[in-house]
Design an enzyme around this catalytic site. Structure first.
Site, short mmCIF file in Angstrom:
data_model
loop_
_atom_site.label_atom_id
_atom_site.label_comp_id
_atom_site.label_asym_id
_atom_site.label_seq_id
_atom_site.Cartn_x
_atom_site.Cartn_y
_atom_site.Cartn_z
N ASP A 30 0.83 -1.06 0.28
CA ASP A 30 0.24 0.30 0.26
C ASP A 30 1.08 1.30 0.07
OD1 ASP A 30 -3.21 0.25 0.92
OD2 ASP A 30 -2.05 2.53 1.09
N HIS A 99 -9.98 -5.02 -2.92
CA HIS A 99 -9.13 -5.19 -2.55
C HIS A 99 -9.15 -5.72 -1.25
CE1 HIS A 99 -9.95 -1.28 -1.92
NE2 HIS A 99 -8.87 -1.18 -1.72
P1 AMP Z 1 -9.69 1.27 0.77
O1 AMP Z 1 -10.14 2.70 1.13
O2 AMP Z 1 -10.00 0.11 0.89
O3 AMP Z 1 -10.45 1.61 -0.84
O4 AMP Z 1 -8.53 0.89 -0.44
C1 AMP Z 1 -7.78 1.80 -0.83
C2 AMP Z 1 -6.11 1.46 -0.72
O5 AMP Z 1 -5.58 1.66 -1.75
C3 AMP Z 1 -5.74 2.58 0.14
O6 AMP Z 1 -4.89 2.34 2.13
C4 AMP Z 1 -4.55 3.59 -0.20
O7 AMP Z 1 -3.60 4.32 0.51
C5 AMP Z 1 -4.00 2.59 -1.53
N1 AMP Z 1 -3.39 2.87 -2.57
C6 AMP Z 1 -4.34 3.90 -3.64
N2 AMP Z 1 -3.14 4.66 -4.27
C7 AMP Z 1 -2.01 3.49 -4.43
C8 AMP Z 1 -1.12 3.32 -4.49
N3 AMP Z 1 -1.04 3.75 -6.34
N4 AMP Z 1 0.02 1.78 -5.03
C9 AMP Z 1 -0.49 1.71 -4.23
N5 AMP Z 1 -1.18 1.46 -2.82
C10 AMP Z 1 -2.73 2.53 -3.06
#
Ligand code: AMP
Length: 113
Positions: A30, A99
């Site tokens: 993440d 995810h």
């Molecule tokens: P959610 O809030 O459950 O939808 O989780 C989305 C997750 O994606 C969050 O923890 C973000 O920090 C993560 N995230 C967003 N963009 C990226 C990225 N480019 N690479 C890795 N993680 C990401």
């Protein structure tokens, strides 16, 4: 239809720290870790969220959990870990591509905020 953020990561259009990939899913760190270990396990299939998964996705959903277990073992999370799926606004979902979060490396509070 335009690609989701996580499809773009799977297609290597956006960089990420990969820990696993197979024909069904990818796993990468993440970008804003909430614990020393914070990994996302993401199906290649762009299911928006668990509420929109179907019985056709049963094997895929099980596979995501087994990959989370494998990554937890590889990262030596011997003291435990947490697996989370956020769904919708109240669930804290921010990326509309299903995810699984794998969190570990510190004691995690319960209940979550
Ligand atoms: P959610 O809030 O459950 O939808 O989780 C989305 C997750 O994606 C969050 O923890 C973000 O920090 C993560 N995230 C967003 N963009 C990226 C990225 N480019 N690479 C890795 N993680 C990401």
């Amino acid at each position: 239809m335009s690609k989701t953020l996580f499809q773009r990561i799977a297609d290597r259009e956006i960089p990420a720290a990969f820990l696993h990939e197979d024909e069904l899913c990818i796993a990468f760190r993440d970008i804003a870790p909430q614990a020393p270990v914070h990994v996302l396990i993401v199906p290649r299939k762009a299911i928006p969220r668990i509420a929109e998964a179907s019985s056709d996705d049963q094997a895929l959903l099980g596979h995501l959990l087994l990959v989370a277990r494998k990554v937890a073992q590889e990262l030596n999370l011997k003291n435990g870990f947490r697996i989370v799926i956020n769904n919708g606004k109240d669930g804290g979902e921010s990326v509309p591509h299903l995810h699984v979060h794998l969190l570990g490396g510190r004691p995690l509070d319960w209940p979550p905020g």
